[in-house]
Design an enzyme around this catalytic site. Structure first.
Site, PDB file in Angstrom:
ATOM      1  N   ASP A   1       6.332   2.152   1.179  1.00 55.40           N
ATOM      2  CA  ASP A   1       5.350   1.156   1.618  1.00 55.40           C
ATOM      3  C   ASP A   1       4.785   1.609   2.966  1.00 55.40           C
ATOM      4  O   ASP A   1       5.497   1.618   3.978  1.00 55.40           O
ATOM      5  CB  ASP A   1       6.038  -0.204   1.745  1.00 55.40           C
ATOM      6  N   HIS A   2       3.499   1.954   2.973  1.00 57.47           N
ATOM      7  CA  HIS A   2       2.895   2.524   4.179  1.00 57.47           C
ATOM      8  C   HIS A   2       2.739   1.502   5.299  1.00 57.47           C
ATOM      9  O   HIS A   2       2.440   1.866   6.440  1.00 57.47           O
ATOM     10  CB  HIS A   2       1.525   3.142   3.837  1.00 57.47           C
ATOM     11  N   ARG A   3       2.941   0.228   5.011  1.00 51.85           N
ATOM     12  CA  ARG A   3       2.892  -0.779   6.082  1.00 51.85           C
ATOM     13  C   ARG A   3       4.064  -0.586   7.039  1.00 51.85           C
ATOM     14  O   ARG A   3       3.990  -0.951   8.215  1.00 51.85           O
ATOM     15  CB  ARG A   3       2.951  -2.188   5.495  1.00 51.85           C
TER      16      ARG A   3
ATOM     17  N   PRO B   1       0.866  -1.187   0.000  1.00 50.51           N
ATOM     18  CA  PRO B   1       0.000   0.000   0.000  1.00 50.51           C
ATOM     19  C   PRO B   1       0.899   1.232   0.000  1.00 50.51           C
ATOM     20  O   PRO B   1       1.284   1.744   1.044  1.00 50.51           O
ATOM     21  CB  PRO B   1      -0.793  -0.141   1.301  1.00 50.51           C
TER      22      PRO B   1
END
Length: 432
Positions: free
Chosen positions: A404-406, A235
């Site tokens: 990567d927003h994780r 994400p």
């Protein structure tokens, strides 16, 4: 003594290879060191040399992907019995290939009007009426015995068609030689529809439209697979910042008499230093664990006619600018001549993709899995900038970070770009 030619393991990470092109034919004499075949792996093509001399007795694999060490050919003397090797190869190759599941056989349902070997069942009388009424009986649904088309079927079809076509449209269609049945329209067909259809038909003939199909290369397949995997996995969020490149330009000018460096070389060095302060940008996500590092392996994207390669410069955080520059030049040149080793394309922890030479001002790079971030470098343009309440012209450049927003929150990405901007605008900080 006859022996197998196997799919070689070229690099620690290679598990499979696609044999794309044999340079020898069955029965050819092979000398040790001759190029036998080419293998595509991880977006590069490698030439495989013969390890022994002899006659190429049998080609077992061609234009297929197989595991490393699997037999792809047999070499030996011309008079040797190779039946035992052939049996062994047959067993290994059969085991290596996945078994195809047989799905249900596809059936094709025939139109009620098509019977008896695809022949339309219609009486001579009905066929004559169809001709008189200018009806294509192949389009008519038969209601007679066995789906046969009757005279009444033809007349009903003709009446239904008349209701959908205005009298003027029918006349114009006949004058222009337009088959009214080829015009697709839910409502009534009018004169304008016929004229438009004829115009489009004439344009199509003049344009002579043609389409070409070609299979994707193994390199393009890998790129497509990885790009899709990346966007489905991460994400991602994109961040952009504008930086003044005056300091980098001055550094290049000062070094040009000693050795030439590019903006990419300088950025690789700067980014490597900053990444150590922001380990999450240099990490990998493995299940529920985040793997951070005290080193940087920098991927530098190289555009080729066939696709994109990302050679990796290892341990850039401890290398000097000159060493980084020389290594990038070497990897880029060998990427263009297809001489990279598989290990030189793996192990990256962060990637830089520079499209500035094409005049691109902003873009959204796709993360190179399993990394969690990638930096896009854009073109440098002179722009008016306010400095000490005065307008001056500065060479400005946009940086585009995808993360990567994780793993990487927006605040962390913003802090990283802010620190990167500080180092780019003041390269002398690298000496501290």
């Amino acid at each position: 003594m006859a022996e197998f030619i196997v799919m070689p393991k070229m690099g620690l990470t290679m598990t499979k290879g696609m044999l794309t092109n044999w340079k020898k034919k069955e029965g050819d004499l092979v000398n040790k060191g001759d190029i036998l075949f080419e293998v595509e792996t991880d977006k590069i093509t490698n030439k495989v040399e013969a390890k022994t001399s002899g006659i190429l007795r049998k080609i077992l694999v061609d234009k297929e992907t197989v595991d490393v060490f699997v037999p792809v050919g047999i070499i030996g003397r011309a008079d040797e019995d190779i039946s035992e090797l052939l049996e062994q190869a047959s067993r290994e190759l059969k085991t290596d290939k996945p078994q195809k599941e047989e799905g249900p056989k596809e059936t094709r349902e025939l139109s009620p009007a098509v019977q008896a070997g695809d022949r339309v069942k219609i009486s001579p009388r009905a066929k004559k009426i169809a001709k008189d009424l200018k009806v294509d009986y192949n389009l008519v649904q038969g209601t007679g015995p066995g789906g046969a088309i009757t005279e009444e079927d033809i007349r009903k079809f003709a009446e239904g068609t008349k209701a959908k076509v205005s009298p003027t449209a029918a006349i114009v269609a006949e004058q222009l030689g337009v088959d009214i049945f080829n015009i697709e329209k839910d409502t009534r067909i009018m004169k304008a529809d016929v004229i438009k259809y004829k115009l489009n038909e004439s344009l199509a003939k003049y344009a002579n439209p043609q389409e070409y199909r070609q299979p994707m290369t193994n390199m393009r397949k890998i790129i497509a697979k990885r790009m899709l995997h990346s966007v489905q996995t991460s994400p991602s969020v994109s961040f952009n910042i504008k930086v003044d490149t005056t300091g980098m330009k001055e550094l290049r000018d000062e070094l040009k008499d000693t050795f030439k460096v590019s903006y990419t070389d300088i950025l690789v060095k700067i980014v490597s230093e900053v990444l150590l302060e922001f380990p999450l940008l240099n990490s990998t996500l493995d299940g529920d664990e985040i793997i951070t590092r005290n080193y940087v392996n920098m991927g530098v994207a190289v555009a080729l006619p066939a696709g994109l390669l990302v050679p990796v410069v290892k341990f850039t955080n401890i290398k000097g600018l000159k060493e980084i520059s020389n290594e990038i030049k070497d990897l880029s040149e060998r990427a263009k001549t297809n001489d990279l080793l598989p290990d030189e394309l793996t192990g990256g922890t962060f990637t830089i993709s520079n499209l500035g030479m094409y005049g691109i001002e902003s873009f959204t790079p796709i993360i190179n899995q399993p990394e969690v971030a990638i930096l896009g470098v854009n073109a440098i343009h002179k722009e008016p900038v306010v400095v000490n309440d005065e307008v001056v012209i500065k060479p400005m450049m946009n940086l585009s970070l995808t993360a990567d927003h994780r793993v990487v929150d927006g605040a962390v990405a913003a802090e990283f770009l802010a620190k990167l901007k500080k180092y780019i605008e003041n390269p002398c900080l690298l000496l501290l």
